[in-house]
Design a protein around this motif. Sequence first.
Motif, PDB file in Angstrom:
ATOM      1  N   UNK A 351       0.827  -1.206   0.000  1.00  0.00           N
ATOM      2  CA  UNK A 351       0.000   0.000   0.000  1.00  0.00           C
ATOM      3  C   UNK A 351       0.860   1.254   0.000  1.00  0.00           C
ATOM      4  N   UNK A 352       1.990   1.199   0.686  1.00  0.00           N
ATOM      5  CA  UNK A 352       2.908   2.333   0.716  1.00  0.00           C
ATOM      6  C   UNK A 352       3.533   2.575  -0.650  1.00  0.00           C
ATOM      7  N   UNK A 353       3.834   1.505  -1.363  1.00  0.00           N
ATOM      8  CA  UNK A 353       4.382   1.653  -2.711  1.00  0.00           C
ATOM      9  C   UNK A 353       3.352   2.325  -3.621  1.00  0.00           C
ATOM     10  N   UNK A 354       2.067   1.950  -3.417  1.00  0.00           N
ATOM     11  CA  UNK A 354       1.006   2.551  -4.224  1.00  0.00           C
ATOM     12  C   UNK A 354       0.784   4.017  -3.863  1.00  0.00           C
ATOM     13  N   UNK A 355       0.727   4.307  -2.556  1.00  0.00           N
ATOM     14  CA  UNK A 355       0.561   5.676  -2.085  1.00  0.00           C
ATOM     15  C   UNK A 355       1.427   5.871  -0.857  1.00  0.00           C
ATOM     16  N   UNK A 356       2.316   6.821  -0.876  1.00  0.00           N
ATOM     17  CA  UNK A 356       2.421   7.916  -1.860  1.00  0.00           C
ATOM     18  C   UNK A 356       3.438   7.695  -2.973  1.00  0.00           C
ATOM     19  N   UNK A 357       4.194   6.603  -2.947  1.00  0.00           N
ATOM     20  CA  UNK A 357       5.372   6.492  -3.805  1.00  0.00           C
ATOM     21  C   UNK A 357       5.043   6.432  -5.297  1.00  0.00           C
ATOM     22  N   UNK A 358       4.029   5.661  -5.673  1.00  0.00           N
ATOM     23  CA  UNK A 358       3.717   5.478  -7.103  1.00  0.00           C
ATOM     24  C   UNK A 358       2.263   5.837  -7.412  1.00  0.00           C
ATOM     25  N   UNK A 359       1.750   6.845  -6.715  1.00  0.00           N
ATOM     26  CA  UNK A 359       0.324   7.139  -6.857  1.00  0.00           C
ATOM     27  C   UNK A 359      -0.021   7.669  -8.253  1.00  0.00           C
ATOM     28  N   UNK A 360       0.893   8.344  -8.888  1.00  0.00           N
ATOM     29  CA  UNK A 360       0.624   8.829 -10.243  1.00  0.00           C
ATOM     30  C   UNK A 360       0.392   7.672 -11.196  1.00  0.00           C
ATOM     31  N   UNK A 361       1.114   6.588 -11.022  1.00  0.00           N
ATOM     32  CA  UNK A 361       0.907   5.399 -11.849  1.00  0.00           C
ATOM     33  C   UNK A 361      -0.497   4.831 -11.623  1.00  0.00           C
ATOM     34  N   UNK A 362      -0.939   4.846 -10.376  1.00  0.00           N
ATOM     35  CA  UNK A 362      -2.271   4.327 -10.054  1.00  0.00           C
ATOM     36  C   UNK A 362      -3.353   5.223 -10.662  1.00  0.00           C
ATOM     37  N   UNK A 363      -3.180   6.535 -10.534  1.00  0.00           N
ATOM     38  CA  UNK A 363      -4.167   7.472 -11.077  1.00  0.00           C
ATOM     39  C   UNK A 363      -4.263   7.346 -12.593  1.00  0.00           C
ATOM     40  N   UNK A 364      -3.116   7.244 -13.242  1.00  0.00           N
ATOM     41  CA  UNK A 364      -3.108   7.159 -14.705  1.00  0.00           C
ATOM     42  C   UNK A 364      -3.556   5.794 -15.212  1.00  0.00           C
ATOM     43  N   UNK A 365      -3.658   4.828 -14.308  1.00  0.00           N
ATOM     44  CA  UNK A 365      -4.112   3.497 -14.715  1.00  0.00           C
ATOM     45  C   UNK A 365      -3.103   2.764 -15.573  1.00  0.00           C
ATOM     46  N   UNK A 366      -1.806   3.025 -15.370  1.00  0.00           N
ATOM     47  CA  UNK A 366      -0.800   2.301 -16.140  1.00  0.00           C
ATOM     48  C   UNK A 366      -0.788   0.837 -15.705  1.00  0.00           C
ATOM     49  N   UNK A 368       1.673  -0.795 -14.559  1.00  0.00           N
ATOM     50  CA  UNK A 368       2.371  -0.899 -13.276  1.00  0.00           C
ATOM     51  C   UNK A 368       1.445  -0.532 -12.115  1.00  0.00           C
ATOM     52  N   UNK A 369       0.690   0.570 -12.279  1.00  0.00           N
ATOM     53  CA  UNK A 369      -0.242   0.974 -11.230  1.00  0.00           C
ATOM     54  C   UNK A 369      -1.348  -0.034 -11.011  1.00  0.00           C
ATOM     55  N   UNK A 370      -1.887  -0.578 -12.107  1.00  0.00           N
ATOM     56  CA  UNK A 370      -2.977  -1.565 -11.999  1.00  0.00           C
ATOM     57  C   UNK A 370      -2.499  -2.849 -11.318  1.00  0.00           C
ATOM     58  N   UNK A 371      -1.334  -3.321 -11.722  1.00  0.00           N
ATOM     59  CA  UNK A 371      -0.822  -4.563 -11.139  1.00  0.00           C
ATOM     60  C   UNK A 371      -0.453  -4.375  -9.670  1.00  0.00           C
ATOM     61  N   UNK A 372       0.025  -3.182  -9.340  1.00  0.00           N
ATOM     62  CA  UNK A 372       0.351  -2.892  -7.943  1.00  0.00           C
ATOM     63  C   UNK A 372      -0.907  -2.938  -7.075  1.00  0.00           C
ATOM     64  N   UNK A 373      -1.978  -2.292  -7.538  1.00  0.00           N
ATOM     65  CA  UNK A 373      -3.215  -2.303  -6.767  1.00  0.00           C
ATOM     66  C   UNK A 373      -3.855  -3.687  -6.773  1.00  0.00           C
ATOM     67  N   UNK A 374      -3.708  -4.422  -7.872  1.00  0.00           N
ATOM     68  CA  UNK A 374      -4.243  -5.775  -7.924  1.00  0.00           C
ATOM     69  C   UNK A 374      -3.564  -6.666  -6.889  1.00  0.00           C
ATOM     70  N   UNK A 375      -2.255  -6.489  -6.728  1.00  0.00           N
ATOM     71  CA  UNK A 375      -1.527  -7.275  -5.734  1.00  0.00           C
ATOM     72  C   UNK A 375      -1.943  -6.882  -4.319  1.00  0.00           C
TER      73      UNK A 375
END
Length: 423
Positions: A351-366, A368-375
């Motif tokens: 969760x820390x990797x997703x926010x705040x470290x890679x939150x832009x990836x999650x917002x943009x739906x890349x 990397x962001x999708x797989x991070x949130x899926x995990x």
Amino acid sequence: MNRHRVTPGPVLTLFAVWLATRAAMLWLLLHDGSPLLGGGSVAREVWRLYFHWYGVLAHGSFPAHDTLWQYPPGAGAVLLAPGLLPGLTYFEAFVLLTLAADALIAAALVRAGTRPGRSLLGAGVWLGGLPLLLHLPLARHDVEVTALAVLSLLTLKRSPRAGGVFGALGALVKGWPALVLLGTPPGRATRTAWGWAAVSGAGAFALLALFLDRPLSFLREQGGRGVQIESLGGTALNLARHAGWGGRVRYQYGAMELVGPHVHAVATVSLALTATAFGLLVLWRVRARHWGEATPYDAALCAVLLFTVTSRVISPQYLIWLLGLAAVCLTSRHTRQRPVAVLVLAASALSTVAYPMCYREVIDGTWAGCLLMLARDGLLLAAAVLSFVRLWGASRPPSAESGRSAQPRPDSGRLVDRALSAS
């Protein structure tokens, strides 16, 4: 007569861990402006939003027309509390009170863990698990509400009245602590805890309503929330963007939410799943026949996990609740939730990797962001399912074939205690 002796070594070790980890969290908070730490977005919640609400509350009213105000009235008392500390800015006072609540949780877990037949593993999980969320816990009021839930569970056995009062006060701040009373042993303990929770909750609500106008204004804004990008439904929709779904991300109701076709349907499914989770918990309560020492703790963690994974919103601070409840479970050598606690710790780190470290990836739906949130969400889902399965299994009557099943087994809690004792 044998007396239980508490050696100071393990407690001093845990105290040193608390000092070191919390100092590191404060350092990160002071460097919150770093892009890797969110570019200031973590601390901004306190000095801008909370401070704004403090001004409204200090004038005698809840933020009735603010779409970001989605908390029960008890949250108003928590946000007003920093104003009672003279000589400090609002931000400094808020962080200080949060650290005090964190220390209270740690002290309660250590005290519970040093009792006969208990384990210090729970205190270790809280002390080492909270820093996995970096400095986020210091800039949210979730540590305070977690403290009330932890105190409710740890006082429940000796004083069902106190357990009920703490649970009710926690529910007035953020709702979910009402679930910690689900596993109260049936009979007089349940009647006492639930009765005192109802009376004290009603009394505290009436007191807040006497001094602050519009205490129920949060209900409208809470009901209007959509699907946050970090929820299970939001992760599914983010993945659907790669398959041609035409939705997008918009900031509303204080979170990054998805808007577009089928979002309402996903939100409806989430609510239906939450209702199903509640039904499963009621079924467990009705069918349970065996109540052990750890049952109230295990049931609390299971209930909050089920409501978390079925929610339309799974903000990173929700992991604070789960870490606190997992720590309470691990104070007992008889808990069945040890593997669940491991999954919660892993989900906290992701969760820390997703926010705040890679939150832009999650917002943009890349990808990397999708797989991070899926995990991350997959770990939470697995934890919820495993927690319920193990809670259900533990509620069955012990096997009558031999007395061995009733004997406590060597566990990781014992191993940790021995290691700490040797230090």
